[in-house]
Design an enzyme around this catalytic site. Structure first.
Site, PDB file in Angstrom:
ATOM      1  N   VAL A  15      57.512 -58.904 -28.032  1.00 50.24           N
ATOM      2  CA  VAL A  15      56.294 -57.949 -27.051  1.00 50.24           C
ATOM      3  C   VAL A  15      56.248 -56.760 -26.631  1.00 50.24           C
ATOM      4  O   VAL A  15      55.917 -56.112 -26.841  1.00 50.24           O
ATOM      5  CB  VAL A  15      57.104 -58.651 -25.964  1.00 50.24           C
ATOM      6  CG1 VAL A  15      56.261 -58.232 -24.151  1.00 50.24           C
ATOM      7  CG2 VAL A  15      57.084 -60.416 -25.369  1.00 50.24           C
ATOM      8  N   ARG A  36      58.075 -59.857 -39.707  1.00 52.64           N
ATOM      9  CA  ARG A  36      58.236 -59.991 -41.179  1.00 52.64           C
ATOM     10  C   ARG A  36      57.827 -61.771 -41.230  1.00 52.64           C
ATOM     11  O   ARG A  36      57.573 -62.624 -42.140  1.00 52.64           O
ATOM     12  CB  ARG A  36      60.108 -60.587 -41.315  1.00 52.64           C
ATOM     13  CG  ARG A  36      60.566 -60.616 -40.560  1.00 52.64           C
ATOM     14  CD  ARG A  36      62.100 -60.634 -39.622  1.00 52.64           C
ATOM     15  NE  ARG A  36      63.364 -61.141 -38.907  1.00 52.64           N
ATOM     16  CZ  ARG A  36      62.699 -62.576 -38.706  1.00 52.64           C
ATOM     17  NH1 ARG A  36      63.031 -63.259 -40.162  1.00 52.64           N
ATOM     18  NH2 ARG A  36      64.455 -62.920 -37.294  1.00 52.64           N
ATOM     19  N   THR A  37      57.696 -62.227 -39.967  1.00 52.65           N
ATOM     20  CA  THR A  37      56.888 -63.660 -40.363  1.00 52.65           C
ATOM     21  C   THR A  37      56.020 -63.324 -39.848  1.00 52.65           C
ATOM     22  O   THR A  37      55.212 -63.007 -39.295  1.00 52.65           O
ATOM     23  CB  THR A  37      57.025 -64.515 -39.049  1.00 52.65           C
ATOM     24  OG1 THR A  37      58.520 -64.750 -38.243  1.00 52.65           O
ATOM     25  CG2 THR A  37      56.885 -65.955 -38.510  1.00 52.65           C
ATOM     26  N   LYS A  78      65.148 -55.371 -33.331  1.00 58.84           N
ATOM     27  CA  LYS A  78      66.325 -55.528 -32.478  1.00 58.84           C
ATOM     28  C   LYS A  78      67.107 -54.504 -32.819  1.00 58.84           C
ATOM     29  O   LYS A  78      67.311 -54.346 -34.191  1.00 58.84           O
ATOM     30  CB  LYS A  78      66.796 -57.345 -32.606  1.00 58.84           C
ATOM     31  CG  LYS A  78      67.749 -56.985 -31.554  1.00 58.84           C
ATOM     32  CD  LYS A  78      68.791 -58.432 -32.044  1.00 58.84           C
ATOM     33  CE  LYS A  78      70.128 -59.095 -31.000  1.00 58.84           C
ATOM     34  NZ  LYS A  78      70.429 -60.529 -31.413  1.00 58.84           N
ATOM     35  N   SER A 131      60.780 -46.755 -22.583  1.00 60.68           N
ATOM     36  CA  SER A 131      61.408 -47.002 -21.556  1.00 60.68           C
ATOM     37  C   SER A 131      60.404 -47.655 -20.373  1.00 60.68           C
ATOM     38  O   SER A 131      59.485 -46.649 -20.217  1.00 60.68           O
ATOM     39  CB  SER A 131      61.807 -46.505 -20.364  1.00 60.68           C
ATOM     40  OG  SER A 131      62.891 -46.781 -19.051  1.00 60.68           O
ATOM     41  N   GLY A 133      59.951 -51.444 -20.278  1.00 61.08           N
ATOM     42  CA  GLY A 133      59.765 -52.629 -20.094  1.00 61.08           C
ATOM     43  C   GLY A 133      58.374 -52.707 -20.955  1.00 61.08           C
ATOM     44  O   GLY A 133      57.667 -52.136 -21.687  1.00 61.08           O
ATOM     45  N   LYS A 185      68.441 -41.888 -23.638  1.00 63.43           N
ATOM     46  CA  LYS A 185      68.187 -43.222 -22.995  1.00 63.43           C
ATOM     47  C   LYS A 185      68.980 -44.182 -22.361  1.00 63.43           C
ATOM     48  O   LYS A 185      68.737 -45.222 -21.739  1.00 63.43           O
ATOM     49  CB  LYS A 185      67.149 -43.955 -24.236  1.00 63.43           C
ATOM     50  CG  LYS A 185      66.130 -45.382 -24.153  1.00 63.43           C
ATOM     51  CD  LYS A 185      65.759 -45.694 -22.790  1.00 63.43           C
ATOM     52  CE  LYS A 185      65.148 -47.020 -22.801  1.00 63.43           C
ATOM     53  NZ  LYS A 185      65.971 -48.281 -22.786  1.00 63.43           N
ATOM     54  N   HIS A 188      70.303 -42.133 -19.209  1.00 58.74           N
ATOM     55  CA  HIS A 188      69.210 -43.461 -18.411  1.00 58.74           C
ATOM     56  C   HIS A 188      69.749 -45.021 -18.435  1.00 58.74           C
ATOM     57  O   HIS A 188      69.384 -45.429 -17.045  1.00 58.74           O
ATOM     58  CB  HIS A 188      66.848 -43.100 -19.186  1.00 58.74           C
ATOM     59  CG  HIS A 188      66.353 -44.591 -18.218  1.00 58.74           C
ATOM     60  ND1 HIS A 188      65.740 -45.888 -18.763  1.00 58.74           N
ATOM     61  CD2 HIS A 188      65.543 -43.986 -17.797  1.00 58.74           C
ATOM     62  CE1 HIS A 188      65.659 -46.436 -18.567  1.00 58.74           C
ATOM     63  NE2 HIS A 188      64.612 -45.352 -17.226  1.00 58.74           N
ATOM     64  N   ASN A 189      69.295 -45.401 -19.359  1.00 63.91           N
ATOM     65  CA  ASN A 189      70.516 -46.910 -19.178  1.00 63.91           C
ATOM     66  C   ASN A 189      71.354 -47.866 -18.027  1.00 63.91           C
ATOM     67  O   ASN A 189      71.043 -47.916 -17.134  1.00 63.91           O
ATOM     68  CB  ASN A 189      70.499 -47.847 -19.995  1.00 63.91           C
ATOM     69  CG  ASN A 189      68.735 -48.467 -20.857  1.00 63.91           C
ATOM     70  OD1 ASN A 189      67.807 -47.479 -20.728  1.00 63.91           O
ATOM     71  ND2 ASN A 189      68.957 -49.023 -21.517  1.00 63.91           N
ATOM     72  N   GLU A 192      70.348 -46.563 -14.518  1.00 58.51           N
ATOM     73  CA  GLU A 192      69.973 -48.074 -14.032  1.00 58.51           C
ATOM     74  C   GLU A 192      70.622 -49.040 -13.347  1.00 58.51           C
ATOM     75  O   GLU A 192      70.457 -49.610 -13.338  1.00 58.51           O
ATOM     76  CB  GLU A 192      68.665 -48.667 -16.013  1.00 58.51           C
ATOM     77  CG  GLU A 192      68.420 -49.678 -14.802  1.00 58.51           C
ATOM     78  CD  GLU A 192      67.051 -50.533 -16.376  1.00 58.51           C
ATOM     79  OE1 GLU A 192      68.112 -51.233 -16.385  1.00 58.51           O
ATOM     80  OE2 GLU A 192      66.785 -49.460 -16.879  1.00 58.51           O
ATOM     81  N   ARG A 290      78.573 -56.120 -13.569  1.00 60.65           N
ATOM     82  CA  ARG A 290      78.110 -57.426 -14.348  1.00 60.65           C
ATOM     83  C   ARG A 290      79.423 -58.752 -15.377  1.00 60.65           C
ATOM     84  O   ARG A 290      78.868 -59.154 -15.129  1.00 60.65           O
ATOM     85  CB  ARG A 290      77.065 -56.057 -15.140  1.00 60.65           C
ATOM     86  CG  ARG A 290      75.698 -55.956 -14.263  1.00 60.65           C
ATOM     87  CD  ARG A 290      75.014 -55.520 -15.231  1.00 60.65           C
ATOM     88  NE  ARG A 290      73.776 -54.812 -15.110  1.00 60.65           N
ATOM     89  CZ  ARG A 290      72.455 -54.491 -15.429  1.00 60.65           C
ATOM     90  NH1 ARG A 290      72.727 -55.389 -16.696  1.00 60.65           N
ATOM     91  NH2 ARG A 290      71.587 -54.060 -14.665  1.00 60.65           N
ATOM     92  N   HIS A 457     105.410 -32.558 -21.179  1.00 63.52           N
ATOM     93  CA  HIS A 457     104.014 -32.449 -20.975  1.00 63.52           C
ATOM     94  C   HIS A 457     104.221 -30.841 -20.774  1.00 63.52           C
ATOM     95  O   HIS A 457     102.723 -30.544 -20.439  1.00 63.52           O
ATOM     96  CB  HIS A 457     103.125 -33.868 -20.922  1.00 63.52           C
ATOM     97  CG  HIS A 457     103.745 -34.902 -21.139  1.00 63.52           C
ATOM     98  ND1 HIS A 457     102.496 -35.708 -22.367  1.00 63.52           N
ATOM     99  CD2 HIS A 457     103.941 -35.633 -20.950  1.00 63.52           C
ATOM    100  CE1 HIS A 457     103.507 -36.152 -23.040  1.00 63.52           C
ATOM    101  NE2 HIS A 457     103.688 -36.857 -22.188  1.00 63.52           N
TER     102      HIS A 457
END
Length: 475
Positions: A15, A36-37, A78, A131, A133, A185, A188-189, A192, A290, A457
């Site tokens: 897409v 490739r297909t 991908k 970015s 979508g 990017k 950015h995500n 988001e 998440r 330390h």
């Protein structure tokens, strides 16, 4: 090279790739496409081949030979091994000076590796964040290209044509060398992730302590989208909340399983922030939230044995309308805190990796096309335009005024969620970041004393120069 060679080539017709190819063609640039297909290429040409000067190729060799030189090839495949695989297929047919553009969400370390390897072979590699979508890819994304400047200059006319447009210009700029484009990017995500979690926590207070239904909440978010919170994600939230399930007629959002997925860019942001010793607690909390949501079955079991506040003991909200105002301020405050963290991380990465990132320009290209586009980006851009070396967004005078004015709303929202036994990890992290950053004295002196006690330390003192160690045990 064939007669009537194409200006650019694109590999990968899922897409995002399909829509980006259509965008390029619609803006007057000839393009060759390959998947490739072969059947997928044929399907694309049948559906969209008449939308511009587009040619479909059935082999890599045919595809490469159809491009003008130096070749410009965009990979929309991908992230991971697939990118390396396509590059390996292309290399035997390329010439020195050709440009490969990776438009996927690749890990910055992979981008740096590929850039160095291809430079050694005489090729140019651009890691370009895309970015917005599928709709953004088709009608105008925010583009974040990083790599050799001379390669970007050859791409700039096309990238400016296909990028989203705002009153500040096309949403594309040269980010910097190496993997800087994919890094920007990634951040950015990460922002988001924070934005989405903050909105979800606000929604949780609305549906819980405020007892609002989806339609009522949708109306509030629609109202907020006309003010200081105006943004793509607020707009999306309003649309989601009022959308009915076609079968049951109930709000569809109420029927969606509460298990959020992720592709890794938020987690990469947190990892990089830890590597650079730059705190991004809101993003970290969003990633953790998440992950926690994905443990649905385990949470259901825990809910039967782990108890929260007695519902009868939860304080009643005296003024629900005032609470709505507090939530608006809370979300605005927390979003500013989250953006401040993300911009501070970009500043740290720029210094660590020698990228010379221009944060005002990054804020400018995020104004349109991308997922985090928001009215808030105008004052952010102003802050870094007025002071490019600003160490933290919270220190810009107009931002300082905004967070000082809205912090009380965030404290009120968190108090409501705590009293109700609701988690508010991202909102709490946003407030904690603000509170920690504004403290002249933190309790870290005790931590340093403990470290010196058990590990020698050492520590520094506030009343004299030098490094000290104490033998704390007296027996």
């Amino acid at each position: 090279m064939t007669d009537n060679a194409r200006h650019v080539g694109l590999v990968g017709l899922a897409v995002m790739g399909e829509n980006l190819a259509r965008n390029i063609a619609r803006n007057g640039f000839s393009i060759a496409v390959y998947n490739r297909t072969v059947a997928r290429t044929q399907q694309f040409m049948a559906a969209h081949g008449n939308e511009g000067d587009i040619r479909g190729a059935t082999s890599i060799e045919e595809f490469v030979n159809d491009l003008e030189r130096p070749r410009r090839i965009i990979l929309m495949v991908k992230a991971g091994a697939a990118v390396d695989g396509v590059i390996a297929e292309l290399l035997p047919y390329l010439d020195p000076g050709d440009i490969i553009i990776d438009g996927g969400n690749s890990n910055v370390h992979d981008t740096e590796r590929r850039a160095a390897d291809l430079a050694d072979k005489g090729f140019n590699f651009i890691g370009m964040g895309v970015s917005g979508g599928e709709e953004g890819a088709l009608w105008g994304p925010s583009l974040m290209p990083g790599g050799p400047r001379e390669a970007y200059d050859r791409l700039e006319p096309m990238l400016e044509a296909i990028a989203a447009k705002t009153d500040a210009g096309p949403c594309v700029t040269y980010i910097g060398p190496g993997g800087s484009g994919h890094y920007v990017k990634m951040v950015h995500n990460g922002i988001e992730y924070g934005d989405m979690q903050l909105i979800a926590e606000t929604y949780d207070i609305m549906r819980g302590p405020l007892g609002m239904n989806a339609s009522e909440m949708g109306a509030i978010f629609q109202q907020w989208d006309k003010g200081k919170l105006a943004s793509y994600l607020i707009e999306v939230t309003a649309a989601v909340l009022v959308f009915p399930d076609p079968e049951t007629k109930r709000p569809l959002v109420d029927l969606i399983l509460d298990a959020a997925e992720q592709k890794g860019t938020g987690r990469w942001t947190s990892i990089s922030a830890l590597d650079l010793a730059t705190p991004t607690p809101t993003i970290d909390a969003a990633v953790t939230a998440r992950i926690m949501s994905s443990h649905k079955a385990e949470r259901v079991r825990a809910s039967a044995v782990l108890h929260g506040p007695d519902p009868n003991a939860i304080p009643k909200l005296a003024d629900p309308q005032r609470t709505i105002g507090d939530l608006e301020n809370a979300l605005y405050f927390a979003k500013i805190s989250s953006y401040a963290q993300g911009m501070a991380l970009l500043h740290a990465a720029s210094e660590a990796y020698g990228w010379d990132l221009h944060l005002a320009e990054i804020a400018r290209i995020w104004k349109g096309g991308c997922i985090i586009r928001a009215a808030l980006l105008d004052p952010i851009r102003q802050a870094f335009s007025e002071n490019p070396n600003l160490p933290n967004l919270l220190l810009a005078p107009h931002i300082t005024d905004a967070v000082n004015a809205s912090a009380a709303g965030c404290r009120a929202a968190i108090a409501i969620s705590r009293a109700a036994g609701l988690p508010s990890p991202a909102m709490s992290a946003s407030l904690d970041y603000f509170d920690a950053y504004r403290q002249p004295n933190l309790p870290a002196n005790l931590i340093q004393a403990q470290r010196d006690y058990f590990g020698a330390h050492t520590y520094r003192r506030v009343d004299r120069e030098g490094v000290f160690h104490t033998e704390w045990a007296t027996d």
